[in-house]
Every structure is written in C-alpha cells, then in structure tokens.
Design a protein around this motif. Sequence first.
Motif, short mmCIF file in Angstrom:
data_model
loop_
_atom_site.label_atom_id
_atom_site.label_comp_id
_atom_site.label_asym_id
_atom_site.label_seq_id
_atom_site.Cartn_x
_atom_site.Cartn_y
_atom_site.Cartn_z
N MET A 57 76.78 -75.88 14.43
CA MET A 57 76.10 -74.72 15.01
C MET A 57 76.92 -73.44 14.90
O MET A 57 76.63 -72.45 15.55
CB MET A 57 75.70 -74.95 16.48
CG MET A 57 74.88 -76.19 16.71
SD MET A 57 73.36 -76.17 15.75
CE MET A 57 73.37 -77.86 15.13
N ILE A 71 72.07 -71.41 18.39
CA ILE A 71 71.35 -72.63 18.73
C ILE A 71 69.85 -72.37 18.87
O ILE A 71 69.42 -71.23 19.03
CB ILE A 71 71.88 -73.25 20.05
CG1 ILE A 71 71.62 -72.29 21.22
CG2 ILE A 71 73.37 -73.56 19.93
CD1 ILE A 71 71.97 -72.86 22.58
N ASN A 84 68.01 -70.59 14.76
CA ASN A 84 68.65 -71.10 13.54
C ASN A 84 67.70 -71.91 12.67
O ASN A 84 68.03 -72.25 11.53
CB ASN A 84 69.93 -71.90 13.87
CG ASN A 84 69.66 -73.23 14.57
OD1 ASN A 84 68.63 -73.89 14.37
ND2 ASN A 84 70.59 -73.66 15.40
N GLN A 110 71.44 -78.75 20.98
CA GLN A 110 72.31 -77.88 20.22
C GLN A 110 73.19 -77.04 21.14
O GLN A 110 74.34 -76.72 20.81
CB GLN A 110 71.49 -76.97 19.31
CG GLN A 110 70.83 -77.71 18.16
CD GLN A 110 69.90 -76.82 17.35
OE1 GLN A 110 69.85 -75.61 17.56
NE2 GLN A 110 69.19 -77.43 16.42
N GLY A 149 77.08 -76.93 20.80
CA GLY A 149 77.80 -75.69 20.57
C GLY A 149 78.91 -75.47 21.59
O GLY A 149 80.04 -75.12 21.23
N VAL A 197 75.78 -83.61 17.04
CA VAL A 197 74.77 -82.57 16.92
C VAL A 197 73.39 -83.20 16.85
O VAL A 197 73.27 -84.41 16.87
CB VAL A 197 74.98 -81.70 15.66
CG1 VAL A 197 75.76 -80.47 15.97
CG2 VAL A 197 75.58 -82.47 14.56
#
Length: 368
Positions: free
Chosen positions: A302, A318, A322, A334, A338, A349
Amino acid sequence: DLVIIGAGVGGHGAALHAVEEGLKTAIIEGDVVGGTCVNRGCVPSKALLAVSGRMRELHDEHHMKSLGLQVSSTGYDRQAVADHANNLASKIRSNLTNSMKAMGVDILTGFGKIVGKQKVRYGKVGFPEKEITAKNIIIATGSVPFVPKGIEIDGKTVFTSDHALKLESVPDWIAIVGSGYIGLEFSDVYTALGSEVTFVEALDQLMPGFDPEIAKLAQRVLINTRKIDYHTGVFASKITPAKDGKPVLIELIDAKTKEHKETLEVDAALIATGRAPFTSGLGLENINVVTQRGFIPVDERMQVTDADGNVVPNLFCIGDANGKLMLAHAASAQGISGTSEVVDTCICVVAPMSAGCYSCVMCNSMNM
C-alpha cells in the motif's frame, strides 16, 4: 506520527489500529465521518432493501394466508422510509466518531492536501488553512459516483446513487443506466415501492460483471418477475433532466455502430455506471505522483509509487482511491495493512474474501 486523509471505513480502521500500536494519530475529513459506505452506500442502501423486502412480503397474499395473517392493504410513508435509512447511517456515523475520540484520535475538519513530504494542509472552503506535519501519511479519500459525458445531473430527475439514497421521490417510471450491483439494488427498492423500471446497459447482457450462474438466477428472480424491462447493447449518449413539464429524455445509441436507436421519455433517471476515485485536489503533483485513470498507484504494501516507479517514503494509499478492490472490507483490511507497515509489523495485505472476515468496522461499531 500519522495523518490520515479521509475518515471512511478504511481511514477509521487505520486510525484505530495506529493508536493501538502507540502512534499519535490525526484524521482529516472534509465531509462526514464514515465516508461512502456509511453515509452514501452500504448502510443506507441495505436499510432501503430491508424496507423493500418487507413490502414484498406484505404484498404476498398467499404467503400471509399460509401464516394465518390477513392484510387488507399495504402502503408506505416515503419520508419515514428515507428517515429510517438516514437514522441508521447517523447512528453508525456517531459510533465511529465516538470510537475515535475515545481512542484519542485527533479529528480535524477540512479537505486535506499534501504540500510536501510529510506535510499536509487542510481547511474548510472560505476559512484559513492550517498545516500539519507527520512522519507518515495515509490517503483514504474513497470514491464518488462516475457520470459519463453527455449526462446532465440535476439531483432531482437525473441523479446518482448519492441522491437516490435520500429517497426524495418515488417516480412512476425510472430508467436505471447501468445494471451492476448498484443498479440492481435500486431496481429492487423502486419496484417494491411501485415504480416501473427500465435498465439501460451498454454491454450485450444485464449484470455483465456478475458470475454467469448468479446473473441467470438474479435475472430470473429479480428482473423477470417484476415490472422491469431493459435495453442492452446501447449507450445513453445524452440525458436531459425534466424541465417545464417535459419528461427526462434519454437518447440511446448502438454501442457498436454508434447509430441512434431511440429516445426514451421517463419520469427520472438513475445513473449507476460505477464509481471513480476521489483523488483530485490532493496535491499529488507536489510529490511527483501521477494517477492512473484517477487511481493512485501503490505497491503490495500500500506504499504510493511516484511517476518514476519509485516508492514515496512514508506515504500510503488505501481503499477505493488505489483501485485494487473497491469494497468496504478491502479498505478496512488495507488500512490495517498500511498502519502495520508504519509500525514495522507484518500483516497480510488484502486477501480474497474466502480467506475470512476482516471484522469490518461497521459490524464492530454495532457490536455485531
């Protein structure tokens, strides 16, 4: 230690995880806490779907009689239905806000913009901006409804899901442009409340993004048995809102030949053609980051990558912004991923949904 731009389910989850890991955390929100999911998506839409389900059950005379029940007439209060959806969103929004305050997250109001490495400026329109520095920054700005060219939105007779969830009216005849999950959900709501629905789909079949077997089942149960017709293989090249007593006009062209096919005249049109990342105005040019179709490029951790493909230190993105997987549970996962990178803790992830529940922040806030 950490500034998060955007307080949707992704930003909220990241903030709570960061605080649990001992980071001093601030979150910047330019609209309302909860983002799309809580305020203009998952929560109010499911509240309306619950109403439509009850309406169908009450209209099923055979089913009612089998239970020994007699229902002489059914009806609904449009404003009360709208209030039901709004009140549920308000309750969850309040829970999310209180949870962050209780954990010591600083909630800052305004639109955030990156003005340099580890620097964010924020503020309300018409008010002086403030600047905040942080060791790490997470972008969690989400998405907005996508409106194709040629479509004029007035918010009353031609509108997006943002407007539809307010349920300010129930038109007699509504065209829904796009037959994905958003369009399908609203067709369920509108037909249950008495509307006739016409789908306009650019591809050759309804629900083109669905698994084929699920699409067949959905068509048989949710389309064919209701007051719904459809046009496939056509674009809505131009949509004009209702004015001066005239109906909404929808000009349809063949998706392949681009030749004009017909013009629909309906009471309202819902534009359900997907969602676009909300990434403009973030100041990405200040850190040499170029979006791809509006999405912010990130690696598997991320971490944001710049125009040269290099990782931008201490910057993460996040959720919908994205474009990896535009779903609330993905944004929440996410966010945890992150912030785990920030504190050097290894957490997987975004895994497929089959890997298990991520304890979405909505369920946590409702103690579910």
